[in-house]
Design a protein around this motif. Structure first.
Motif, short mmCIF file in Angstrom:
data_model
loop_
_atom_site.label_atom_id
_atom_site.label_comp_id
_atom_site.label_asym_id
_atom_site.label_seq_id
_atom_site.Cartn_x
_atom_site.Cartn_y
_atom_site.Cartn_z
N GLU A 122 107.32 -64.41 -8.08
CA GLU A 122 107.09 -65.84 -7.84
C GLU A 122 106.30 -66.48 -8.99
OE1 GLU A 122 105.62 -66.81 -3.95
OE2 GLU A 122 107.59 -66.41 -3.06
N ILE A 123 105.28 -65.79 -9.46
CA ILE A 123 104.47 -66.37 -10.54
C ILE A 123 105.30 -66.52 -11.81
CG2 ILE A 123 102.47 -65.97 -12.06
CD1 ILE A 123 100.95 -64.93 -9.64
N ARG A 124 106.06 -65.49 -12.14
CA ARG A 124 106.90 -65.58 -13.35
C ARG A 124 107.96 -66.67 -13.19
NH1 ARG A 124 105.37 -60.04 -13.84
NH2 ARG A 124 106.78 -59.41 -12.19
N ASP A 125 108.47 -66.79 -11.96
CA ASP A 125 109.52 -67.79 -11.71
C ASP A 125 109.00 -69.22 -11.85
OD1 ASP A 125 112.38 -67.99 -10.78
OD2 ASP A 125 111.39 -69.31 -9.32
N TYR A 128 108.52 -70.07 -15.48
CA TYR A 128 109.82 -70.25 -16.13
C TYR A 128 110.44 -71.60 -15.75
CZ TYR A 128 114.81 -69.63 -16.92
OH TYR A 128 116.10 -69.82 -17.30
N ARG A 129 110.44 -71.89 -14.44
CA ARG A 129 111.06 -73.13 -13.98
C ARG A 129 110.30 -74.36 -14.49
NH1 ARG A 129 114.84 -72.89 -9.79
NH2 ARG A 129 115.00 -70.80 -8.91
N THR A 130 108.99 -74.24 -14.56
CA THR A 130 108.19 -75.37 -15.06
C THR A 130 108.54 -75.63 -16.53
OG1 THR A 130 106.44 -74.79 -13.53
CG2 THR A 130 105.83 -76.29 -15.28
N SER A 131 108.59 -74.56 -17.34
CA SER A 131 108.90 -74.76 -18.77
C SER A 131 110.29 -75.37 -18.92
CB SER A 131 108.89 -73.45 -19.57
OG SER A 131 108.04 -72.54 -19.02
N LEU A 132 111.23 -74.89 -18.09
CA LEU A 132 112.61 -75.39 -18.19
C LEU A 132 112.68 -76.88 -17.85
CD1 LEU A 132 115.16 -73.73 -18.79
CD2 LEU A 132 115.65 -73.78 -16.33
N ALA A 133 112.00 -77.25 -16.79
CA ALA A 133 112.07 -78.65 -16.34
C ALA A 133 111.35 -79.59 -17.30
CB ALA A 133 111.48 -78.77 -14.94
N LEU A 134 110.54 -79.02 -18.20
CA LEU A 134 109.80 -79.88 -19.13
C LEU A 134 110.47 -80.00 -20.49
CD1 LEU A 134 106.23 -78.58 -18.30
CD2 LEU A 134 107.05 -80.90 -17.90
N SER A 135 111.40 -79.05 -20.77
CA SER A 135 112.00 -79.09 -22.11
C SER A 135 113.31 -79.88 -22.08
CB SER A 135 112.21 -77.67 -22.64
OG SER A 135 112.77 -76.90 -21.62
N PRO A 136 113.54 -80.69 -23.11
CA PRO A 136 114.77 -81.49 -23.11
C PRO A 136 115.99 -80.56 -23.11
CG PRO A 136 113.37 -81.93 -25.04
CD PRO A 136 112.75 -80.79 -24.31
N SER A 137 116.89 -80.78 -22.21
CA SER A 137 118.07 -79.93 -22.14
C SER A 137 119.21 -80.66 -21.46
CB SER A 137 117.71 -78.66 -21.36
OG SER A 137 118.86 -78.12 -20.77
N LEU A 138 120.41 -80.32 -21.86
CA LEU A 138 121.59 -80.92 -21.24
C LEU A 138 121.89 -80.25 -19.92
CD1 LEU A 138 124.09 -81.17 -24.22
CD2 LEU A 138 122.95 -83.05 -23.03
N PHE A 139 121.36 -79.03 -19.77
CA PHE A 139 121.81 -78.19 -18.65
C PHE A 139 120.86 -78.15 -17.46
CE2 PHE A 139 123.33 -76.46 -22.67
CZ PHE A 139 124.68 -76.75 -22.51
N SER A 140 119.65 -78.68 -17.61
CA SER A 140 118.76 -78.63 -16.45
C SER A 140 118.16 -80.02 -16.22
CB SER A 140 117.64 -77.61 -16.68
OG SER A 140 116.89 -77.99 -17.79
#
Ligand SMILES: C[S@@+](CC[C@H](N)C(=O)[O-])C[C@H]1O[C@@H](n2cnc3c(N)ncnc32)[C@H](O)[C@@H]1O
Length: 391
Positions: A122-125, A128-140
């Motif tokens: 859960e902690i790793r997840d 990971y999800r926080t970094s993903l939601a903060l970085s500009p991306s077409l896919f998330s």
């Protein structure tokens, strides 16, 4: 009544696990210097899940638990949970009460039992999800949240605040939400707009570069929180894992309430360090956590609240409050019960309270507190009062 020698010439006592009911407490030299009991030992495993002003030394608690071997120990001023953590390490059931919701959250996270594999996932997840939601991306999907709290908008750089809010928005996905809340709070503490040398009592947000006494150069206030979320996430996991290795099965009950009126179960020992008059503000020191987690605030019921100052009147209110707490816990204390109070009682309040509340002082130990820092300008001794019921 026994007074322990302040210095006995040798190294202070550190063989904590050797204490038994037969150990004469008055023979122990508890005047630790930094080298005798270094910070990393005092803040081992879960004791450092989050900074907290007013924590007492876990090894002191361990000594008294080993000496008095209670079945159930109570801490009516549980704070960040030091007594409860040490009790569970020895397989002793405990009950703690604190008026501060954040302190209770900390104590709960420290003493809960975990499926470590799941906690790690859960902690790793969440990181990971926080970094993903903060970085500009077409896919998330990008995180777009904003704070409607004046405090949060003033004390965090917009970028750091966005990262914290993004992490917060992920918390409901997980089973171990309270752990995530502690990781969020610790990260928020480090990510505030403060100078590096004043994380405890910052007066106003530091928005410009400043001369940093701690690092001897010009430092910038931080604009980033993700680095802290990631670092403290993994550190929290490591600390909970370490404590899980040594703790025993023991019941831990935490009451978020006022110890003057809380209903405690039957207990046979009290080990506690009460608040002082007008010294530490137990809510304000964690204001960022109250704001981010929207926790209930019970400041008005703090005994000795810093905001009430140190006037004669504040002192009088303090004594009445402390007396009510010990009268309340006394009702739950078995007849052979013991009360251990760690306090700098410079006004002698506790000395005179004991007989009024139906206790007798069995022992009074002294501990030279500022021996640790080597500062001798003002000598500072802490007392350890051991009370028994006065039949
Ligand atoms: C010196 S601290 C205890 C620290 C604790 N021994 C530890 O190591 O973390 C005193 C605590 O008393 C709590 N407190 C103050 N007034 C209280 C009240 N009326 N009922 C319960 N707790 C109270 C404060 O919130 C604070 O956490």
């Amino acid at each position: 009544m026994a007074y322990n020698p302040v210095y006995n010439g040798g190294a202070p006592f550190t063989a904590f696990s050797s204490v038994t009911p037969a150990t004469p407490l008055a023979s122990l030299d508890l005047n630790w210097r930094e080298q005798d009991l270094p910070e990393r030992t005092r803040t081992k495993h879960v004791h450092r899940l989050h900074p907290y002003l007013g924590k007492y030394i876990p090894q002191l608690v361990e000594i008294f638990l080993r000496k008095f071997t209670p079945k159930v120990v109570c801490d009516p001023f549980a704070g960040s949970g030091t007594t409860l953590v040490e009790a569970a390490a020895l397989g002793i059931d405990s009950v703690g009460c604190d008026i501060s919701a954040f302190n209770c959250l900390l104590a709960k996270v420290k003493t809960d039992e975990y499926n470590l594999e799941k906690l790690g996932e859960e902690i790793r997840d969440i990181i990971y999800r926080t970094s993903l939601a903060l970085s500009p991306s077409l896919f998330s999907e990008q995180f777009e949240g904003q704070a409607d709290s004046e405090y949060l908008n003033a004390w965090f750089a917009p970028h750091a605040l966005r990262e914290l809010l993004c992490f917060r928005s992920m918390i409901p996905r997980y089973e171990y939400q309270d752990v995530m809340k502690v990781i969020l709070s610790r990260s928020a503490r480090s990510a505030r707009l403060t100078t590096h040398f004043n994380l405890d009592f910052p007066k106003k947000p530091q928005t410009e570069p400043y001369a940093c006494y701690k690092h001897g150069r010009t430092c910038q206030p931080t604009e980033d929180a993700l680095q802290f979320l990631s670092r403290y996430g993994l550190d929290t996991l490591k600390r909970i894992e370490a404590y899980s290795q040594i703790r025993k099965r023991a019941k831990v009950k935490i009451i978020n309430g006022d110890s003057r009126t809380a209903r405690f179960p039957k207990i046979d020992a009290v080990i506690t360090s009460p608040p002082y008059v007008g010294l530490i503000d137990y809510h304000e020191q964690h204001r960022y956590a109250y704001e981010l987690l929207e926790l209930p605030v019970n400041e008005a019921s703090e005994i000795g609240a810093a905001s009430n100052g140190n006037s004669k009147r504040a002192q009088g209110d303090y004594v009445v409050g402390i007396a009510e707490v010990f009268a309340n816990v006394r009702k739950s204390l078995g007849k052979d019960g013991v009360v251990v109070i760690v306090v700098h009682d410079k006004n002698g309040f506790y000395e005179s309270l004991a007989p009024q509340l139906g206790f007798k002082t069995e022992e009074k130990l002294l501990r030279h507190v500022n021996r640790r820092t080597g500062r001798r300008a003002t000598e500072f001794y802490e007392e350890i009062l051991i009370w028994r019921l006065n039949e």
